[in-house]
Design an enzyme around this catalytic site. Structure first.
Site, short mmCIF file in Angstrom:
data_model
loop_
_atom_site.label_atom_id
_atom_site.label_comp_id
_atom_site.label_asym_id
_atom_site.label_seq_id
_atom_site.Cartn_x
_atom_site.Cartn_y
_atom_site.Cartn_z
N ARG A 274 18.07 -8.20 29.06
CA ARG A 274 17.07 -8.11 30.14
C ARG A 274 16.85 -6.64 30.49
O ARG A 274 17.67 -5.78 30.17
CB ARG A 274 17.54 -8.88 31.38
CG ARG A 274 18.88 -8.46 31.93
CD ARG A 274 19.24 -9.18 33.23
NE ARG A 274 20.63 -8.91 33.60
CZ ARG A 274 21.67 -9.66 33.22
NH1 ARG A 274 21.47 -10.74 32.49
NH2 ARG A 274 22.89 -9.32 33.57
N SER B 238 16.40 -5.54 33.70
CA SER B 238 16.98 -5.20 35.01
C SER B 238 16.13 -4.16 35.76
O SER B 238 16.67 -3.18 36.28
CB SER B 238 18.43 -4.71 34.88
OG SER B 238 19.24 -5.69 34.28
N ASP C 43 25.22 -0.41 29.79
CA ASP C 43 25.81 -1.51 30.54
C ASP C 43 27.17 -1.90 29.96
O ASP C 43 27.40 -1.73 28.76
CB ASP C 43 24.84 -2.71 30.51
CG ASP C 43 25.16 -3.73 31.60
OD1 ASP C 43 25.92 -3.41 32.53
OD2 ASP C 43 24.65 -4.86 31.50
N SER D 79 20.53 1.97 39.26
CA SER D 79 19.30 1.26 39.60
C SER D 79 19.16 1.14 41.12
O SER D 79 20.14 1.29 41.86
CB SER D 79 19.30 -0.14 38.97
OG SER D 79 20.19 -0.99 39.68
N THR D 80 17.94 0.82 41.55
CA THR D 80 17.72 0.62 42.99
C THR D 80 18.56 -0.56 43.50
O THR D 80 18.90 -0.63 44.67
CB THR D 80 16.23 0.34 43.29
OG1 THR D 80 15.73 -0.59 42.31
CG2 THR D 80 15.40 1.58 43.23
N GLU D 81 18.94 -1.46 42.58
CA GLU D 81 19.74 -2.63 42.96
C GLU D 81 21.24 -2.31 42.99
O GLU D 81 22.02 -3.06 43.59
CB GLU D 81 19.48 -3.79 41.98
CG GLU D 81 18.10 -4.43 42.08
CD GLU D 81 16.98 -3.53 41.56
OE1 GLU D 81 17.22 -2.77 40.60
OE2 GLU D 81 15.87 -3.57 42.13
N ASN D 82 21.64 -1.21 42.35
CA ASN D 82 23.08 -0.90 42.27
C ASN D 82 23.68 -0.52 43.63
O ASN D 82 24.89 -0.53 43.79
CB ASN D 82 23.36 0.20 41.24
CG ASN D 82 23.24 -0.28 39.80
OD1 ASN D 82 22.83 0.45 38.91
ND2 ASN D 82 23.61 -1.54 39.54
N ASN E 51 30.41 -1.16 31.53
CA ASN E 51 31.59 -0.36 31.90
C ASN E 51 32.67 -1.23 32.57
O ASN E 51 33.86 -1.09 32.27
CB ASN E 51 31.21 0.75 32.89
CG ASN E 51 30.33 1.80 32.28
OD1 ASN E 51 30.11 1.82 31.08
ND2 ASN E 51 29.80 2.69 33.11
N GLY E 52 32.22 -2.08 33.50
CA GLY E 52 33.17 -2.91 34.26
C GLY E 52 33.90 -3.89 33.36
O GLY E 52 35.13 -4.01 33.40
N TRP F 277 34.28 -3.70 30.14
CA TRP F 277 35.11 -2.95 29.20
C TRP F 277 36.48 -2.67 29.83
O TRP F 277 37.52 -2.88 29.21
CB TRP F 277 34.42 -1.63 28.83
CG TRP F 277 35.18 -0.77 27.88
CD1 TRP F 277 35.09 -0.77 26.52
CD2 TRP F 277 36.16 0.24 28.23
NE1 TRP F 277 35.95 0.17 25.99
CE2 TRP F 277 36.62 0.79 27.02
CE3 TRP F 277 36.69 0.70 29.43
CZ2 TRP F 277 37.57 1.80 26.98
CZ3 TRP F 277 37.65 1.71 29.39
CH2 TRP F 277 38.08 2.25 28.18
C1 IPE Z 1 21.49 -2.06 34.85
O1 IPE Z 1 22.76 -2.59 34.77
C2 IPE Z 1 21.52 -0.75 35.59
C3 IPE Z 1 22.12 0.36 34.86
C4 IPE Z 1 22.59 0.33 33.63
C5 IPE Z 1 22.17 1.61 35.59
P1 IPE Z 1 23.29 -3.68 35.82
O2 IPE Z 1 24.68 -4.04 35.40
O3 IPE Z 1 23.13 -3.18 37.20
O4 IPE Z 1 22.28 -4.90 35.58
P2 IPE Z 1 22.41 -6.44 35.93
O5 IPE Z 1 22.79 -6.55 37.37
O6 IPE Z 1 23.48 -7.02 35.05
O7 IPE Z 1 21.07 -7.01 35.60
C1 IPE Z 2 27.00 0.00 33.78
O1 IPE Z 2 28.15 -0.78 33.72
C2 IPE Z 2 27.09 1.08 34.83
C3 IPE Z 2 26.17 0.92 35.97
C4 IPE Z 2 25.34 -0.08 36.14
C5 IPE Z 2 26.19 1.94 36.99
P1 IPE Z 2 28.43 -1.93 34.77
O2 IPE Z 2 29.15 -1.34 35.94
O3 IPE Z 2 27.20 -2.68 35.10
O4 IPE Z 2 29.43 -2.86 33.96
P2 IPE Z 2 29.46 -4.45 33.93
O5 IPE Z 2 28.08 -4.93 33.60
O6 IPE Z 2 29.89 -4.90 35.29
O7 IPE Z 2 30.44 -4.79 32.87
MG MG Z 3 26.28 -4.32 34.34
#
Ligand code: IPE
Ligand code: IPE
Ligand code: MG
Length: 252
Positions: A186, A188, A12, A57-60, A14-15, A17
């Protein structure tokens, strides 16, 4: 040092960062994918037996379409270019999750990499892709209900082993260490069933910065934890003296 036998990582941050460096989220995902390659190879080098990466994730799917499309493209490209390195490192690739909803081009590449690495005998690398812990439990419950309906089992037969065997991760032992980067503590919807006795390690480091040293820190902390599995400290020590260092059989 006692290494975990199954490490699962919630990659978790990437965004955040990317944002902290004035880049868009996509750049964070590119760097996250590079980091995944490095951590996979480091785990294989250390002889970790099983590594599972929570990849999507299924929520992504709820993210903006451009981001979802970019993640799918990145996954396909990286899998295509890295398959030869997986073979070189004797890593066997698996996936868990509902793959039927993936774009066909991604599914084809996933199946191709699974096929090309199926004879490898080293580390099991599993991507949790379109994965949701609750969804897989629902599927397992439906399947058990069908077994009852068809007279194959009786309700009283349902136990931990029967449920575990219905989960797509049944070929893996439960994770003993779950790492989550970026400071969130968490799950997730990840490994809800399998995480029953996993040690949970949270680091504030964003995934693109999680390097071999950060992994070593997680492993060092894991090695120091006394895993009691509901027993007392004295019982655990006695078991160790008796040469029995493994958890109760139903948790392996
Ligand atoms: C969890 O990260 C899913 C993956 C790392 C693939 P998320 O960024 O989607 O989780 P939430 O939304 O913060 O709980
Ligand atoms: C994890 O990084 C990658 C995936 C869930 C696919 P995020 O994209 O969730 O990065 P943040 O949490 O928004 O920083
Ligand atoms: Mg995230």
């Amino acid at each position: 040092m006692q290494l975990p036998k199954h490490v699962a990582i919630i990659m978790d941050g990437n965004g955040r960062w990317a944002k902290a460096r004035g880049h868009n989220r996509f750049f964070g995902h590119i760097r996250g994918a590079k980091r995944a390659k490095q951590i996979i190879e480091e785990c294989a080098r250390l002889n970790v037996q099983n590594l599972t990466l929570f990849t999507f994730s299924t929520e992504n799917w709820k993210r903006p379409a451009e981001e979802v499309n970019f993640l799918m493209l990145l996954l396909r490209k990286r899998l295509k270019s890295e398959t030869k390195n997986l073979i070189k490192n004797n890593i066997r690739f698996h996936c868990i999750g509902d793959l039927s909803q993936l774009p066909t081009s991604v599914l084809d590449q996933v199946n191709n990499t699974i096929e090309q690495t199926k004879n490898n005998t080293g580390m099991n690398l599993t991507f949790a892709l379109n994965y949701g812990g609750r969804q897989e439990i629902i599927s397992a419950v439906k399947s058990l209900a069908e077994d009852v309906d068809a007279g194959r089992i009786e309700p009283k037969d349902i136990d931990e082993a029967l449920i575990s065997n219905k989960l797509p991760s049944s070929f893996l032992q439960d994770p003993d260490l779950i790492i989550r980067t970026s400071g969130e503590s968490r799950l997730s919807n990840f490994f809800l069933w399998q995480a029953a006795y996993a040690e949970f390690y949270v680091t504030p480091i964003y995934w693109p910065d999680f390097d071999a040293e950060a992994l070593q820190d997680a492993f060092s902390k894991f090695a120091l934890i006394e895993r009691r599995f509901g027993m007392t400290s004295e019982q655990v020590l006695k078991n160790l003296f008796d040469g029995n260092n493994s958890p109760p059989i139903d948790l392996v």
